[in-house]
Design a protein around this motif. Structure first.
Motif, mmCIF file in Angstrom:
data_model
loop_
_atom_site.group_PDB
_atom_site.id
_atom_site.type_symbol
_atom_site.label_atom_id
_atom_site.label_comp_id
_atom_site.label_asym_id
_atom_site.label_seq_id
_atom_site.Cartn_x
_atom_site.Cartn_y
_atom_site.Cartn_z
ATOM 1 N N MET A 183 0.833 -1.201 0.000
ATOM 2 C CA MET A 183 0.000 0.000 0.000
ATOM 3 C C MET A 183 0.871 1.256 0.000
ATOM 4 O O MET A 183 0.603 2.203 -0.742
ATOM 5 N N PHE A 184 1.879 1.284 0.895
ATOM 6 C CA PHE A 184 2.742 2.466 0.964
ATOM 7 C C PHE A 184 3.569 2.625 -0.315
ATOM 8 O O PHE A 184 3.852 3.743 -0.744
ATOM 9 N N GLU A 185 3.954 1.493 -0.919
ATOM 10 C CA GLU A 185 4.683 1.547 -2.181
ATOM 11 C C GLU A 185 3.814 2.152 -3.279
ATOM 12 O O GLU A 185 4.265 2.956 -4.096
ATOM 13 N N THR A 186 2.523 1.778 -3.277
ATOM 14 C CA THR A 186 1.578 2.320 -4.261
ATOM 15 C C THR A 186 1.427 3.827 -4.088
ATOM 16 O O THR A 186 1.431 4.592 -5.065
ATOM 17 N N LEU A 187 1.300 4.284 -2.834
ATOM 18 C CA LEU A 187 1.172 5.721 -2.579
ATOM 19 C C LEU A 187 2.434 6.474 -2.977
ATOM 20 O O LEU A 187 2.354 7.568 -3.565
ATOM 21 N N ARG A 188 3.581 5.890 -2.688
ATOM 22 C CA ARG A 188 4.845 6.550 -3.040
ATOM 23 C C ARG A 188 4.971 6.704 -4.550
ATOM 24 O O ARG A 188 5.379 7.767 -5.048
ATOM 25 N N ASN A 189 4.611 5.676 -5.300
ATOM 26 C CA ASN A 189 4.663 5.757 -6.761
ATOM 27 C C ASN A 189 3.634 6.740 -7.301
ATOM 28 O O ASN A 189 3.887 7.452 -8.279
ATOM 29 N N ALA A 190 2.451 6.773 -6.643
ATOM 30 C CA ALA A 190 1.396 7.676 -7.113
ATOM 31 C C ALA A 190 1.787 9.138 -6.914
ATOM 32 O O ALA A 190 1.481 10.000 -7.748
ATOM 33 N N LEU A 191 2.475 9.433 -5.803
ATOM 34 C CA LEU A 191 2.861 10.813 -5.519
ATOM 35 C C LEU A 191 3.904 11.335 -6.500
ATOM 36 O O LEU A 191 4.117 12.552 -6.589
ATOM 37 N N LYS A 192 4.530 10.460 -7.239
ATOM 38 C CA LYS A 192 5.503 10.875 -8.245
ATOM 39 C C LYS A 192 4.825 11.380 -9.516
ATOM 40 O O LYS A 192 5.473 12.015 -10.355
ATOM 41 N N VAL A 193 3.538 11.086 -9.672
ATOM 42 C CA VAL A 193 2.787 11.492 -10.865
ATOM 43 C C VAL A 193 2.016 12.771 -10.542
ATOM 44 O O VAL A 193 1.223 12.802 -9.588
ATOM 45 N N LYS A 194 2.221 13.813 -11.308
ATOM 46 C CA LYS A 194 1.647 15.129 -11.025
ATOM 47 C C LYS A 194 0.120 15.087 -11.017
ATOM 48 O O LYS A 194 -0.521 15.643 -10.111
ATOM 49 N N ASP A 195 -0.478 14.434 -12.000
ATOM 50 C CA ASP A 195 -1.943 14.404 -12.096
ATOM 51 C C ASP A 195 -2.558 13.705 -10.890
ATOM 52 O O ASP A 195 -3.563 14.165 -10.338
ATOM 53 N N ILE A 196 -1.955 12.615 -10.451
ATOM 54 C CA ILE A 196 -2.494 11.888 -9.306
ATOM 55 C C ILE A 196 -2.287 12.681 -8.022
ATOM 56 O O ILE A 196 -3.132 12.660 -7.121
ATOM 57 N N ARG A 197 -1.168 13.408 -7.930
ATOM 58 C CA ARG A 197 -0.951 14.272 -6.758
ATOM 59 C C ARG A 197 -2.064 15.300 -6.648
ATOM 60 O O ARG A 197 -2.576 15.576 -5.566
ATOM 61 N N LYS A 198 -2.451 15.890 -7.783
ATOM 62 C CA LYS A 198 -3.546 16.873 -7.780
ATOM 63 C C LYS A 198 -4.857 16.228 -7.343
ATOM 64 O O LYS A 198 -5.636 16.816 -6.589
ATOM 65 N N ARG A 199 -5.099 15.009 -7.819
ATOM 66 C CA ARG A 199 -6.333 14.312 -7.456
ATOM 67 C C ARG A 199 -6.362 13.991 -5.957
ATOM 68 O O ARG A 199 -7.393 14.144 -5.294
ATOM 69 N N LEU A 200 -5.243 13.555 -5.430
ATOM 70 C CA LEU A 200 -5.170 13.251 -3.996
ATOM 71 C C LEU A 200 -5.358 14.513 -3.161
ATOM 72 O O LEU A 200 -6.064 14.500 -2.136
ATOM 73 N N LEU A 201 -4.739 15.618 -3.589
ATOM 74 C CA LEU A 201 -4.882 16.884 -2.870
ATOM 75 C C LEU A 201 -6.329 17.372 -2.925
ATOM 76 O O LEU A 201 -6.874 17.851 -1.916
ATOM 77 N N PHE A 202 -6.961 17.250 -4.101
ATOM 78 C CA PHE A 202 -8.357 17.656 -4.234
ATOM 79 C C PHE A 202 -9.245 16.836 -3.298
ATOM 80 O O PHE A 202 -10.137 17.379 -2.632
ATOM 81 N N THR A 203 -9.009 15.529 -3.240
ATOM 82 C CA THR A 203 -9.788 14.658 -2.359
ATOM 83 C C THR A 203 -9.613 15.067 -0.903
ATOM 84 O O THR A 203 -10.588 15.120 -0.132
ATOM 85 N N LEU A 204 -8.373 15.383 -0.518
ATOM 86 C CA LEU A 204 -8.094 15.794 0.857
ATOM 87 C C LEU A 204 -8.822 17.088 1.201
ATOM 88 O O LEU A 204 -9.407 17.222 2.293
ATOM 89 N N VAL A 205 -8.828 18.063 0.286
ATOM 90 C CA VAL A 205 -9.500 19.347 0.527
ATOM 91 C C VAL A 205 -11.003 19.129 0.700
ATOM 92 O O VAL A 205 -11.634 19.704 1.605
ATOM 93 N N VAL A 206 -11.607 18.287 -0.141
ATOM 94 C CA VAL A 206 -13.042 18.023 -0.037
ATOM 95 C C VAL A 206 -13.381 17.351 1.292
ATOM 96 O O VAL A 206 -14.384 17.686 1.936
ATOM 97 N N LEU A 207 -12.535 16.424 1.724
ATOM 98 C CA LEU A 207 -12.781 15.748 3.002
ATOM 99 C C LEU A 207 -12.686 16.723 4.173
ATOM 100 O O LEU A 207 -13.448 16.623 5.140
ATOM 101 N N ILE A 208 -11.763 17.681 4.080
ATOM 102 C CA ILE A 208 -11.659 18.711 5.122
ATOM 103 C C ILE A 208 -12.935 19.540 5.160
ATOM 104 O O ILE A 208 -13.458 19.869 6.242
ATOM 105 N N ILE A 209 -13.467 19.883 3.987
ATOM 106 C CA ILE A 209 -14.722 20.640 3.920
ATOM 107 C C ILE A 209 -15.852 19.841 4.570
ATOM 108 O O ILE A 209 -16.686 20.389 5.307
ATOM 109 N N CYS A 210 -15.887 18.543 4.310
ATOM 110 C CA CYS A 210 -16.928 17.688 4.900
ATOM 111 C C CYS A 210 -16.840 17.675 6.424
ATOM 112 O O CYS A 210 -17.857 17.750 7.120
#
Length: 437
Positions: free
Chosen positions: A1-28
């Motif tokens: 799981m951590f390996e998957t997250l580490r690889n995902a954070l290297k991709v700019k588009d996925i980083r944006k998607r993860l950040l967007f998800t985090l912001v929405v969860l904070i709003i919730c």
């Protein structure tokens, strides 16, 4: 799981998607703390705590505690979940909905629109019932049409807004939006639950008792999680062979494959159905103020999940038996909606596929049905075991927590599914970058 997250954070588009998800969860989570304007939510919260106690732990877990505090997002994702269940059930009863369900992407979009309108209707009904109920109990100052309308508008707007945020996560974030919000709500309650366990079994106790209690709690939680993961990943792989074809002087097909059938095909839906069905009479009882004596009192106590496995009243645990039977029934029912042996058999026949030793057509359908019969039963039994473990400890030892087997199954399922989506998106981006170089 951590390996998957580490690889995902290297991709700019996925980083944006993860950040967007985090912001929405904070709003919730922020919306779950906002009080309804002009309403004494503290008084309502105290009333709900004294009235409902721990009998509505599942609802508090699904809403992240916002229902208990009667905040702006008090209804949260529960109307959408209920609407989705209703639409799925009506898919069998109404041929037009079944046709839409099988009509590909366009049909699913229409069903999603219908689900949104049903969610809106349920939000209005639920918020109206809460407003009128609180008003009759004298919990609303200046009780009248205006204050009722205010609560209806605020609670309905909050529920619809949460639904919209979930859709935004699905489109612009990672994973299924509603499931991610539900996961966030459940996890947000866990620190408080763990603290309650600490106060109940560790605070002020001897060090030996503290260690024993800590080890038991750790084993129960980790063991339940491991069982849930095994149950979610377990599958029966049915071998499928494809016939050989000669086309353009080359040979096509002739390869072997497998048809995976998940042991827990229905996932957590049977538990949600059963819990909702058993809690419905308790809600009606609270609304109408039904008598809790005699036979009626025994029935209400038996339906209350917090009374199951109570060493002082073992007879109330008959409700647990009803709960387990309903889980098995709904496991078969929900699987019949999502897994159609006739459709699978027809698709295999069109593609020239067959199960070795089984004739195509009706024989294949009968074989798949026979496989499903015991596969579903095994999955339902596993689901019941996972659900009963927290119930037993809650009832026998008084370890009242909001998260139980249902919540843990949801957490494990959502995390595993989300990680698979992140991994697949990472692979797609890597292949895309390789092809464009």
């Amino acid at each position: 799981m951590f390996e998957t997250l580490r690889n995902a954070l290297k991709v700019k588009d996925i980083r944006k998607r993860l950040l967007f998800t985090l912001v929405v969860l904070i709003i919730c989570r922020l919306g779950s703390q906002l009080p309804i304007p002009g309403i004494d939510t503290d008084t309502i919260s105290q009333y709900l705590n004294s009235l409902l106690g721990d009998s509505f732990n599942l609802l508090n877990s699904f809403t992240g505690g916002s229902f208990e505090s009667m905040s702006l997002f008090a209804l949260n994702v529960t109307p959408y979940i209920t609407a989705s269940i209703i639409i799925q059930l009506l898919t069998i009863a109404i041929p037009a909905l079944e046709e839409l369900y099988r009509d590909g992407e366009d049909g699913r979009k229409k069903i999603n629109n219908i689900t949104r309108f049903v969610t809106l209707g349920l939000s209005v009904l639920e918020s109206a019932g809460l407003a009128i109920g609180f008003g009759k109990q004298g919990l609303l100052s200046n009780y009248g049409p205006l204050i009722v309308m205010e609560m209806i508008v605020c609670l309905t707007a909050g529920s619809v807004f949460v639904m919209w945020l979930g859709e935004q996560i699905t489109d612009k974030g990672v994973g299924n939006g509603i499931s991610i919000i539900l996961l966030c709500n459940i996890v947000s309650r866990m620190p408080n639950d763990l603290y309650n366990l600490y106060q109940k079994f560790m605070e002020g106790k001897q060090i030996s008792n503290v260690i024993i209690a800590g080890v038991i709690i750790f084993i129960v939680i980790i063991g339940t999680i491991i069982l849930t993961i095994i149950l979610n990943d377990a599958e029966r792989r049915i071998p499928v062979q494809y016939s050989r074809k000669i086309q353009g002087g080359s040979q096509l097909g002739g390869l072997g494959s497998t048809l995976p059938v998940k042991v827990n095909t229905a996932n957590v839906m049977p538990i949600i159905f059963s819990s909702s069905l058993l809690q419905f009479p308790l809600v009606i009882k609270q609304l109408i103020g039904a008598d809790s004596k005699g036979a009626a009192g025994f029935i209400f106590n038996a339906l209350n999940q917090s009374n199951w496995c109570n060493p002082d009243h073992w007879n109330w645990s008959i409700g647990l038996i009803v709960y387990l039977v309903l889980n098995v029934i709904f496991a078969y029912f929900y699987t019949s909606i999502t897994f159609n042996p006739l459709e699978i058999s027809n698709n295999m026949k069109k593609q020239g596929g067959y199960i070795p030793g089984i004739r195509p057509g009706k024989a294949t359908v009968d074989y798949l049905n026979s496989i499903l019969t015991y596969i579903i039963f095994i999955g339902a039994v596993g689901l019941c075991i996972v659900a009963v473990i927290p119930i037993f400890f809650n009832g026998y030892f008084g370890a009242n927590v909001s998260f139980g087997g249902t919540s843990i199954i949801i957490i494990a399922g959502v995390v595993l599914e989300t990680m698979k989506q992140i991994e697949s998106q990472t692979l797609v981006r890597q292949y895309t970058g390789f092809l464009t170089e």
